[in-house]
Design a protein around this motif. Structure first.
Motif, PDB file in Angstrom:
ATOM      1  N   THR A  54      49.664 -34.173  11.380  1.00 25.71           N
ATOM      2  CA  THR A  54      49.517 -35.629  11.364  1.00 25.71           C
ATOM      3  C   THR A  54      50.863 -36.349  11.317  1.00 25.71           C
ATOM      4  N   ALA A  55      51.980 -35.600  11.319  1.00 19.77           N
ATOM      5  CA  ALA A  55      53.290 -36.229  11.279  1.00 19.77           C
ATOM      6  C   ALA A  55      53.514 -37.072  12.534  1.00 19.77           C
ATOM      7  N   LYS A  56      54.031 -38.254  12.332  1.00 18.74           N
ATOM      8  CA  LYS A  56      54.355 -39.128  13.452  1.00 18.74           C
ATOM      9  C   LYS A  56      55.513 -38.539  14.246  1.00 18.74           C
ATOM     10  N   LEU A  57      55.442 -38.592  15.568  1.00 19.28           N
ATOM     11  CA  LEU A  57      56.492 -38.059  16.429  1.00 19.28           C
ATOM     12  C   LEU A  57      57.376 -39.204  16.907  1.00 19.28           C
ATOM     13  N   ILE A  58      58.687 -39.053  16.712  1.00 21.40           N
ATOM     14  CA  ILE A  58      59.645 -40.095  17.094  1.00 21.40           C
ATOM     15  C   ILE A  58      60.736 -39.482  17.962  1.00 21.40           C
TER      16      ILE A  58
ATOM     17  N   GLN B 272      52.222 -38.588  22.491  1.00 23.63           N
ATOM     18  CA  GLN B 272      52.227 -39.890  21.836  1.00 23.63           C
ATOM     19  C   GLN B 272      53.409 -39.920  20.882  1.00 23.63           C
ATOM     20  N   PHE B 273      54.270 -40.903  21.040  1.00 25.69           N
ATOM     21  CA  PHE B 273      55.491 -40.953  20.255  1.00 25.69           C
ATOM     22  C   PHE B 273      55.996 -42.388  20.194  1.00 25.69           C
ATOM     23  N   GLU B 274      56.970 -42.596  19.317  1.00 23.75           N
ATOM     24  CA  GLU B 274      57.675 -43.866  19.235  1.00 23.75           C
ATOM     25  C   GLU B 274      59.141 -43.602  19.537  1.00 23.75           C
TER      26      GLU B 274
ATOM     27  N   CYS C 164      62.659 -43.147   8.642  1.00 24.82           N
ATOM     28  CA  CYS C 164      61.252 -42.887   8.970  1.00 24.82           C
ATOM     29  C   CYS C 164      60.750 -41.648   8.225  1.00 24.82           C
TER      30      CYS C 164
ATOM     31  N   ALA D  89      58.136 -38.470   9.325  1.00 22.25           N
ATOM     32  CA  ALA D  89      58.037 -38.336  10.776  1.00 22.25           C
ATOM     33  C   ALA D  89      58.774 -37.086  11.253  1.00 22.25           C
TER      34      ALA D  89
ATOM     35  N   LYS E 153      62.889 -33.362  10.125  1.00 21.78           N
ATOM     36  CA  LYS E 153      61.837 -33.997   9.309  1.00 21.78           C
ATOM     37  C   LYS E 153      62.366 -34.205   7.898  1.00 21.78           C
TER      38      LYS E 153
END
Length: 208
Positions: free
Chosen positions: A7-11, A29-31, A76, A79, A126
């Motif tokens: 569930t870690a956000k990908l940046i 899907q990333f920022e 962040c 992430a 991370k």
């Protein structure tokens, strides 16, 4: 949408539109977050040690990628941050992105009829710790193009020539500069996608 377990956000710690396009086209899907690190300061403070020139350039590319990812990771928490960088070397000299059309022309003349190396560094960070890193090289040899072709190329590409360290986009008119290319296509574009995707599968970020 790709199913994920982590569930870690990908940046992506980069403002590069090319790298963003590669990730987006792969279905991730990333920022994208600009690291805003001072690359010149990192290069100036880089200690090369006893490594040969190519190995030290690999290490510098990796260092730049890591510093970018660490800077974004600090802002962040939680992430998973992708850091990437690329350095070009030709005949033992390192090159940065040209700051003018005149500099771009001079660089292309220096690369003409010679091989140059693209050194790519790639990391995953991370919570302030590097969890994975990868280095890649690609060797590209420019052909003996004429001055007339060079002038035509620069007129056609315009200021876009200053957006890459090698003064070309291989996926565009820049391919006409070359006679030989050895290396992974994605690494040449600045983001070694296959090892990155393999690690993201291992991390549970994309479906395996």
């Amino acid at each position: 949408m790709m199913e994920t377990k982590n569930t870690a956000k990908l940046i992506l710690a980069s403002a590069s539109t090319v790298r963003q396009t590669l990730l987006r086209d792969a279905g991730l899907q990333f920022e994208a977050v600009d690291s805003r690190v001072d690359e010149d300061a990192i290069k100036a403070g880089f200690a090369e040690g006893d490594q040969d020139r190519n190995a030290s350039t690999d290490a510098l590319a990796l260092k730049l990628a890591e510093e970018k990812a660490l800077a974004v990771s600090a802002r962040c928490p939680g992430a998973l941050v992708i850091g990437a960088d690329q350095i070009l070397s030709c005949m033992g000299k390192r090159y940065d992105k040209p700051k003018s059309m005149g500099e771009a022309r001079a660089n292309l003349i220096a690369f003409r009829a010679r091989p140059h190396i693209l050194h790519s560094g790639l990391v995953l960070v991370k919570d302030g710790g590097t969890v994975w890193h990868h280095s890649a090289r690609a060797t590209l040899t420019m052909r003996e193009f004429s001055d007339a072709f060079l002038d035509h190329y620069l007129d056609e590409v315009g200021s876009m020539v200053m957006k890459s360290v090698g003064c070309y986009q291989l996926e565009g008119p820049g391919v006409q500069l070359f006679e030989k290319i050895e290396g992974d296509y994605f690494s040449i574009l600045g983001l070694p996608m296959l090892p990155l995707l393999a690690e993201l599968r291992a991390q549970g970020v994309v479906r395996s």
